[in-house]
Design a protein around this motif. Structure first.
Motif, PDB file in Angstrom:
ATOM      1  N   TYR A 156     -11.705   0.544   0.681  1.00 18.42           N
ATOM      2  CA  TYR A 156     -11.535  -0.479   1.423  1.00 18.42           C
ATOM      3  C   TYR A 156     -11.114  -0.433   2.949  1.00 18.42           C
ATOM      4  CZ  TYR A 156     -12.251  -2.848  -3.163  1.00 18.42           C
ATOM      5  OH  TYR A 156     -12.718  -3.562  -4.507  1.00 18.42           O
ATOM      6  N   TYR A 157     -10.529   0.738   3.234  1.00 14.79           N
ATOM      7  CA  TYR A 157      -9.827   0.844   4.541  1.00 14.79           C
ATOM      8  C   TYR A 157     -10.618   2.242   5.222  1.00 14.79           C
ATOM      9  CZ  TYR A 157      -6.227  -2.100   2.915  1.00 14.79           C
ATOM     10  OH  TYR A 157      -5.633  -3.326   2.555  1.00 14.79           O
ATOM     11  N   ASN A 184     -10.028   8.388  -5.967  1.00 20.94           N
ATOM     12  CA  ASN A 184      -9.199   7.440  -4.681  1.00 20.94           C
ATOM     13  C   ASN A 184      -8.688   8.302  -3.808  1.00 20.94           C
ATOM     14  OD1 ASN A 184      -8.926   4.862  -3.929  1.00 20.94           O
ATOM     15  ND2 ASN A 184      -7.015   4.606  -4.912  1.00 20.94           N
ATOM     16  N   LYS A 202      -2.177   1.362  -5.999  1.00 21.66           N
ATOM     17  CA  LYS A 202      -1.931  -0.001  -5.734  1.00 21.66           C
ATOM     18  C   LYS A 202      -3.247  -0.486  -5.014  1.00 21.66           C
ATOM     19  CE  LYS A 202       2.985  -0.081  -6.860  1.00 21.66           C
ATOM     20  NZ  LYS A 202       4.182  -0.482  -6.198  1.00 21.66           N
ATOM     21  N   PHE A 203      -3.945   0.275  -4.463  1.00 26.92           N
ATOM     22  CA  PHE A 203      -5.031  -0.250  -3.580  1.00 26.92           C
ATOM     23  C   PHE A 203      -6.143   0.745  -3.606  1.00 26.92           C
ATOM     24  CE2 PHE A 203      -5.372   1.688   0.790  1.00 26.92           C
ATOM     25  CZ  PHE A 203      -4.032   2.551   0.509  1.00 26.92           C
ATOM     26  N   THR A 204      -7.249   0.378  -3.322  1.00 29.22           N
ATOM     27  CA  THR A 204      -8.591   1.227  -3.201  1.00 29.22           C
ATOM     28  C   THR A 204      -8.970   1.538  -1.839  1.00 29.22           C
ATOM     29  OG1 THR A 204      -9.551   0.073  -5.110  1.00 29.22           O
ATOM     30  CG2 THR A 204     -11.056   1.463  -3.720  1.00 29.22           C
ATOM     31  N   TYR A 241       0.087   1.100   7.919  1.00 28.35           N
ATOM     32  CA  TYR A 241       0.207   1.891   6.771  1.00 28.35           C
ATOM     33  C   TYR A 241       0.428   3.340   6.778  1.00 28.35           C
ATOM     34  CZ  TYR A 241      -1.067  -2.586   4.878  1.00 28.35           C
ATOM     35  OH  TYR A 241      -1.130  -4.092   5.024  1.00 28.35           O
ATOM     36  N   LEU A 257       0.817  -1.120  -0.159  1.00 30.08           N
ATOM     37  CA  LEU A 257      -0.131   0.014  -0.135  1.00 30.08           C
ATOM     38  C   LEU A 257       1.055   1.190  -0.012  1.00 30.08           C
ATOM     39  CD1 LEU A 257      -1.828  -2.100   1.045  1.00 30.08           C
ATOM     40  CD2 LEU A 257      -2.965  -0.307   2.424  1.00 30.08           C
TER      41      LEU A 257
END
Length: 124
Positions: free
Chosen positions: A31-32, A77, A26-28, A113, A2
């Motif tokens: 989702y977090y 994003n 590299k991630f959405t 992260y 991440l």
């Protein structure tokens, strides 16, 4: 891996405004839970704000309630932290963090992260 990238920090006079942004690669982000941790020189880390995964519930530490607003822009994003009526005591490095639960931001503990941080300085 991440990756979180902050932007929008800078120097502002007391009473002014800044908008911090946290972009992900590299991630959405949706989702977090996404939060902001700040650390001033000689002080402990402080959880400033967080927006939860799924229901978008928000958390603010008492000292910023009514002045800061956290929001998501899922199309880009990105998560923003709008900071108004800034005070000298808001001066710190602000870190964007990704968490499973916003309790991690409240306690500023157990966060995996982190972004690289952006400096916010409130001064005449």
């Amino acid at each position: 891996q991440l990756q979180l990238v902050e932007s929008g920090g800078g120097l502002v006079q007391p009473g002014g405004s800044l908008r911090l942004s946290c972009a992900a690669s590299k991630f959405t982000l949706d989702y977090y839970g996404i939060g902001w941790i700040r650390q001033a020189p000689g002080k402990e880390r402080e959880g400033v704000s967080c927006i939860s995964h799924g229901d978008d519930n928000t958390y603010y530490t008492d000292s910023v309630k009514g002045r800061f607003t956290i929001s998501r822009d899922n199309a880009k994003n990105t998560v923003h932290l709008q900071m108004n009526s800034l005070k000298p005591e808001d001066t710190a490095v602000y870190y964007c963090v990704a968490v499973i639960d916003c309790i991690m931001v409240r306690t500023a503990y157990g966060i995996d992260y982190w972004g690289q941080g952006t400096q916010v300085t409130v001064s005449l």
